[in-house]
Write an enzyme that holds these catalytic residues in place. Structure first.
Site, PDB file in Angstrom:
ATOM      1  N   THR A 196      30.788  64.869   8.490  1.00 30.30           N
ATOM      2  CA  THR A 196      30.125  66.151   8.201  1.00 30.30           C
ATOM      3  C   THR A 196      29.047  65.926   7.157  1.00 30.30           C
ATOM      4  OG1 THR A 196      32.266  67.265   8.444  1.00 30.30           O
ATOM      5  CG2 THR A 196      30.588  68.490   7.264  1.00 30.30           C
ATOM      6  N   ARG A 224      38.101  72.267  20.297  1.00 30.40           N
ATOM      7  CA  ARG A 224      38.616  72.240  18.922  1.00 30.40           C
ATOM      8  C   ARG A 224      37.509  72.560  17.903  1.00 30.40           C
ATOM      9  NH1 ARG A 224      37.141  69.312  14.061  1.00 30.40           N
ATOM     10  NH2 ARG A 224      38.964  69.253  12.740  1.00 30.40           N
ATOM     11  N   GLY A 226      36.813  72.759  13.631  1.00 32.62           N
ATOM     12  CA  GLY A 226      37.337  72.442  12.311  1.00 32.62           C
ATOM     13  C   GLY A 226      36.926  73.503  11.307  1.00 32.62           C
ATOM     14  N   ASP A 227      36.815  73.092  10.061  1.00 30.35           N
ATOM     15  CA  ASP A 227      36.477  74.019   8.981  1.00 30.35           C
ATOM     16  C   ASP A 227      34.984  74.302   8.870  1.00 30.35           C
ATOM     17  OD1 ASP A 227      36.207  71.264   8.303  1.00 30.35           O
ATOM     18  OD2 ASP A 227      35.893  71.844   6.210  1.00 30.35           O
ATOM     19  N   THR A 247      34.338  68.573   3.199  1.00 36.16           N
ATOM     20  CA  THR A 247      34.215  67.579   4.256  1.00 36.16           C
ATOM     21  C   THR A 247      35.594  66.971   4.471  1.00 36.16           C
ATOM     22  OG1 THR A 247      33.065  65.561   4.959  1.00 36.16           O
ATOM     23  CG2 THR A 247      33.546  65.744   2.629  1.00 36.16           C
ATOM     24  N   GLY A 248      35.835  66.443   5.652  1.00 40.66           N
ATOM     25  CA  GLY A 248      37.124  65.811   5.914  1.00 40.66           C
ATOM     26  C   GLY A 248      37.917  66.568   6.964  1.00 40.66           C
ATOM     27  N   GLY A 250      39.358  69.035   8.916  1.00 41.42           N
ATOM     28  CA  GLY A 250      39.103  70.472   8.928  1.00 41.42           C
ATOM     29  C   GLY A 250      40.349  71.327   8.957  1.00 41.42           C
TER      30      GLY A 250
HETATM   31  N1  GLY Z   1      35.233  68.749   8.550  1.00 46.26           N
HETATM   32  C1  GLY Z   1      34.845  68.629   9.869  1.00 46.26           C
HETATM   33  C2  GLY Z   1      35.862  68.957  10.857  1.00 46.26           C
HETATM   34  O1  GLY Z   1      37.050  68.932  10.589  1.00 46.26           O
HETATM   35  O2  GLY Z   1      35.485  69.229  11.963  1.00 46.26           O
END
Ligand code: GLY
Length: 337
Positions: A196, A224, A226-227, A247-248, A250
């Site tokens: 990210t 899917r 993420g965050d 970041t990381g 999600g």
């Molecule tokens: N932080 C990016 C994701 O989990 O998609």
């Protein structure tokens, strides 16, 4: 507020000279831009072009991450790794100093999801558009439909993944001390593997904004999210308090409403670094022993121009750019590793 500060400082017996130095110190960190990972160095340069001439933080955070989205060498944008069906799907969001926000998710074949997110914010009554609807909106707004093809590095890593086709999606991480980590530490072209880019900025007028854009987990299940496209999880801005971005992994950022939680810790008086650490500690508490299998990094800027970051594991770094300090890559502190 300044008067209150003055009275506090006055009661400590400090001189008027000290007070003006204090004000100047705070002013020095304005404008300021932070972004995740080493790709942030190039992204910050583009953001700085906007900020250095008095431009708006919102323009800076859009222009900045567009550099990363256009790169074919990063896990962001159309050059990134696909989902397990072989399609690149992109998520992004943006937020300004007035609680305006826009987001796109599960967007295909559009080069700059961050700019589509900004259009959602500015041209629709909504916050979030996903999938075909987001693509339709992008096309109606004049964004070109790009070819449905993988970049060379993504093609290679997908072909490698297809040999086993194990559904074991893991968020990209820069360097992990964990022996459990299975994702390649470097892409086939030698670049580090990131998931990210998140960027937050404070402009010369004292206004904050943020952006976040990603291709998400490599070889994720189709559909899917993420965050990163979720306001309050991947990104949050409260112009009276600060801005925060994640970041990381999600799923684990969503669980603690990551970016919003950082802002609330800052509102309660914590520094940006401590606010990020406390949020990461929540994730560690929830995950327990499984925390070694994931990475999460958080960044924050407070309204006064102080900033900081924290990560779950060793290996997270971030780029910081302001006038006196130029554009530096800093290693984040971390909880385990
Ligand atoms: N932080 C990016 C994701 O989990 O998609």
């Amino acid at each position: 507020m300044l008067r209150r500060k003055f009275l506090q400082i006055g009661s400590l017996g400090l001189s008027a000279f000290s007070f003006s130095s204090f004000v100047n110190l705070q002013e020095k960190r304005k404008p300021l831009v932070l972004s995740t990972w080493d790709a942030g160095i190039e992204a910050n340069k583009a953001a700085w072009e906007v900020l250095k001439t008095g431009g708006r933080a919102l323009d800076a955070v859009e222009k900045g991450v567009m550099v990363t989205e256009a790169s074919q060498n990063c896990c962001v944008g159309l050059g990134a790794n696909p989902d397990r069906d072989g399609f690149v799907t992109l998520d992004a969001c943006i937020m300004d100093e007035n609680f305006n926000c826009g987001s796109v998710a599960f967007l295909e074949r559009i080069k700059h999801p961050i700019s589509v997110a900004r259009r959602v914010m500015e041209k629709t009554p909504h916050v979030m558009l996903v999938g075909n609807g987001a693509q339709q909106f992008a096309l109606a707004e004049g964004f070109p439909l790009e070819k449905q093809e993988l970049s060379e590095p993504a093609k290679k890593s997908y072909e490698k993944w297809l040999k086993k086709s194990e559904y074991n999606p893991v968020i990209n991480i820069e360097r992990s001390s964990s022996s459990v980590y299975q994702i390649p530490q470097k892409l086939d072209n030698g670049d580090w593997n990131h998931d990210t880019i998140g960027m937050i900025a404070l402009d010369a007028n004292g206004n904050l904004s943020g952006s976040c854009t990603t291709s998400g987990m490599a070889f994720k299940m189709r559909g899917r999210l993420g965050d990163s496209p979720i306001i309050g999880a991947g990104l949050y801005v409260d112009n009276e308090v600060g801005a925060a971005v994640a970041t990381g992994q999600g799923e684990d950022v969503i669980r603690v409403a990551g970016a919003h939680t950082v802002i609330e810790f800052m509102r309660a008086g914590l520094t940006p670094e401590d606010a990020c650490r406390k949020t990461i500690e929540r994730i560690l508490k929830i995950k327990g022993a499984k925390a070694k299998d994931i990475q999460v990094g958080m960044l924050a800027i407070a309204k006064n121009g102080t900033y900081g970051g924290y990560a779950l594991q060793k290996g997270f770094n971030y780029a910081v750019c302001y006038a006196d300090n130029k554009n530096n890559l800093l290693d984040s502190k971390f909880l385990i590793g």
